[in-house]
Scaffold this motif. Structure first.
Motif, PDB file in Angstrom:
ATOM      1  N   ALA A  61       0.835  -1.211   0.000  1.00 16.64           N
ATOM      2  CA  ALA A  61       0.000   0.000   0.000  1.00 16.64           C
ATOM      3  C   ALA A  61       0.862   1.250   0.000  1.00 16.64           C
ATOM      4  O   ALA A  61       1.979   1.252   0.531  1.00 16.64           O
ATOM      5  CB  ALA A  61      -0.903   0.007   1.229  1.00 16.64           C
ATOM      6  N   LYS A  62       0.314   2.297  -0.600  1.00 16.39           N
ATOM      7  CA  LYS A  62       0.934   3.605  -0.407  1.00 16.39           C
ATOM      8  C   LYS A  62       0.752   3.966   1.065  1.00 16.39           C
ATOM      9  O   LYS A  62      -0.238   3.518   1.692  1.00 16.39           O
ATOM     10  CB  LYS A  62       0.237   4.647  -1.291  1.00 16.39           C
ATOM     11  CG  LYS A  62       0.550   4.480  -2.767  1.00 16.39           C
ATOM     12  CD  LYS A  62      -0.084   5.619  -3.542  1.00 16.39           C
ATOM     13  CE  LYS A  62       0.229   5.488  -5.025  1.00 16.39           C
ATOM     14  NZ  LYS A  62      -0.435   6.520  -5.822  1.00 16.39           N
ATOM     15  N   PRO A  63       1.647   4.773   1.620  1.00 15.22           N
ATOM     16  CA  PRO A  63       1.539   5.080   3.054  1.00 15.22           C
ATOM     17  C   PRO A  63       0.137   5.571   3.423  1.00 15.22           C
ATOM     18  O   PRO A  63      -0.417   6.453   2.766  1.00 15.22           O
ATOM     19  CB  PRO A  63       2.591   6.187   3.245  1.00 15.22           C
ATOM     20  CG  PRO A  63       3.580   5.947   2.139  1.00 15.22           C
ATOM     21  CD  PRO A  63       2.802   5.413   0.975  1.00 15.22           C
ATOM     22  N   GLY A  64      -0.422   4.958   4.456  1.00 15.47           N
ATOM     23  CA  GLY A  64      -1.744   5.369   4.942  1.00 15.47           C
ATOM     24  C   GLY A  64      -2.896   4.663   4.246  1.00 15.47           C
ATOM     25  O   GLY A  64      -4.057   4.880   4.592  1.00 15.47           O
ATOM     26  N   PHE A  65      -2.590   3.825   3.251  1.00 15.77           N
ATOM     27  CA  PHE A  65      -3.675   3.162   2.520  1.00 15.77           C
ATOM     28  C   PHE A  65      -3.699   1.649   2.737  1.00 15.77           C
ATOM     29  O   PHE A  65      -4.266   0.909   1.938  1.00 15.77           O
ATOM     30  CB  PHE A  65      -3.595   3.486   1.025  1.00 15.77           C
ATOM     31  CG  PHE A  65      -4.027   4.903   0.714  1.00 15.77           C
ATOM     32  CD1 PHE A  65      -5.369   5.218   0.601  1.00 15.77           C
ATOM     33  CD2 PHE A  65      -3.086   5.907   0.563  1.00 15.77           C
ATOM     34  CE1 PHE A  65      -5.777   6.515   0.332  1.00 15.77           C
ATOM     35  CE2 PHE A  65      -3.473   7.216   0.293  1.00 15.77           C
ATOM     36  CZ  PHE A  65      -4.832   7.514   0.182  1.00 15.77           C
TER      37      PHE A  65
END
Ligand code: SF4
Length: 375
Positions: free
Chosen positions: A239-243
């Protein structure tokens, strides 16, 4: 608490799939929606509105084969009977073929995360897998999803497809990356009993492409996605950070969940410990009485400890040993010192700060590592 809603319908069964899913005519689908809404109303009574629901996940099957109005009715029933948090993560799995004309509606309904089953960009692989969609349909679906307002999209990719070369997988990953989805799941194909692939490839242990090749394709995926800024946060998820998927992360952290629909599992608090149950897997029985259970048992403390260990180790951050101690009143080391020392000596786990996690080598031998924590 989290909610999982199972929609067991697909337009056509894929050649590798052993999920509880399959085609059904419109009348059966409507009967299922009615039964599901009845189950929602009944089972909400056990939980009450005091419990905040932090994630809702519509999985399957292919939830997008339902009509808009049917999905709307299910969502309305959930909102009526449960206290769904305002900032809840609400995901729906969709097939590129059946989703396009529904995306705007789904976004308006409150779904804020989309999981698109793409699997491959190659026509030959999609045909071999028995997928009903083309890559072009995925392309249109993804663009339409962005236009409809989805800012959190996950794409499923399949690795270790028979005949898949590193070049083919690279091409698939490059193409997926060009869309810049927030999340990518990349699962290796396994041959499951009772599927057309089982007939075709036989009763083989391990991946069709061979153990060594499968690992090569796995690490190619990890390296490529990490190089593009995706966090490798679970064995098969990026995931992209936070996702990171909040729903799945909750599951790996043993957050309580209520499963609704055919064959759905639940893990709910009970006075003596967590109660694990599974709804009936018979569609006929479910339509007759959606409260029919196939199994139900209260987990022992030992079972909860073991689950915490092997689910926690699936995540790259590993088992939070402080949280473990808070929950069980003992340290991980006091229970597993010998196991941990042994695995660490083999280079399979790493103990650092307040976590115990798999090393890269440990990922390759994950099943062996998990087994050491089971009695
Ligand atoms: S679409 Fe998904 S659930 Fe349906 S048959 Fe294919 S893999 Fe299985």
């Amino acid at each position: 608490m989290e909610i999982y809603v199972h929609i067991p319908f697909c337009e056509k069964k894929c050649n590798y799939c052993d999920f509880l899913s399959g085609p059904a005519d419109p009348m059966v689908r409507q009967m299922y929606v009615n039964a599901l809404c009845a189950e929602i109303a009944q089972r909400s009574k056990d939980i009450g509105k005091g419990e905040k629901i932090t994630t809702v996940y519509f999985g399957g099957g292919t939830p997008s084969v339902l009509e808009n109005v049917q999905i709307g009715v299910i969502m309305a029933a959930l909102r009526e009977h449960f206290n769904i948090s305002k900032d809840a993560e609400i995901t729906i799995e969709v097939n590129p073929k059946s989703a396009r004309d529904k995306l705007q509606f789904l976004n308006g309904l409150g779904f804020n995360r989309l999981s698109i089953g793409m699997q491959s960009v190659h026509r030959s692989e999609l045909e071999l897998l028995g997928r009903i969609h083309s890559f072009e349909e995925f392309d249109e679906c993804f663009i339409d999803a962005r236009d409809a307002g989805f800012t959190n999209i996950s794409v499923d990719v399949m690795t270790a497809i028979p005949g898949q070369t590193e070049q083919m997988l690279s091409a698939t990953l490059d193409k997926v990356l060009s869309y810049s989805p927030e999340h990518i799941s990349a699962y290796s194909l396994t041959i499951e009993r009772g599927t057309p692939f089982y007939e075709q490839f036989g009763d083989i242990e391990g991946p069709v492409v061979g153990e060594e090749n499968e690992r090569k394709l796995y690490w190619l995926t990890v390296d490529k996605l990490k190089a593009k800024g995706y966090k490798h946060y679970e064995i098969s998820n990026f995931a992209k950070p936070g996702f990171e998927s909040r729903h799945n992360t909750g599951y790996w952290n043993r957050v309580h969940y209520l499963g609704l629909g055919l064959g759905a599992s639940s893990c709910l608090p009970a006075p003596e410990g967590d109660e694990r149950s599974r709804n009936t897997t018979s569609l006929e029985a479910y339509l007759g009485n959606p409260l029919t259970k196939e199994e139900s048992n209260v987990l022992t403390r030992q079972e909860m400890i073991e689950e915490t260990m092997y689910l926690g180790l699936r995540m790259m951050d590993g088992v939070d040993t402080d949280a473990f101690e808070r929950q069980f009143g003992v340290t991980v080391r006091s229970l597993y010192a010998d196991v941990i020392d042994d695995l660490a000596a083999q280079g399979l786990v790493y103990e650092g700060g307040s976590s115990l996690s798999l090393t890269d080598l440990g990922i390759d031998y994950g099943n062996h590592v998990f087994a050491q924590f089971l009695s």
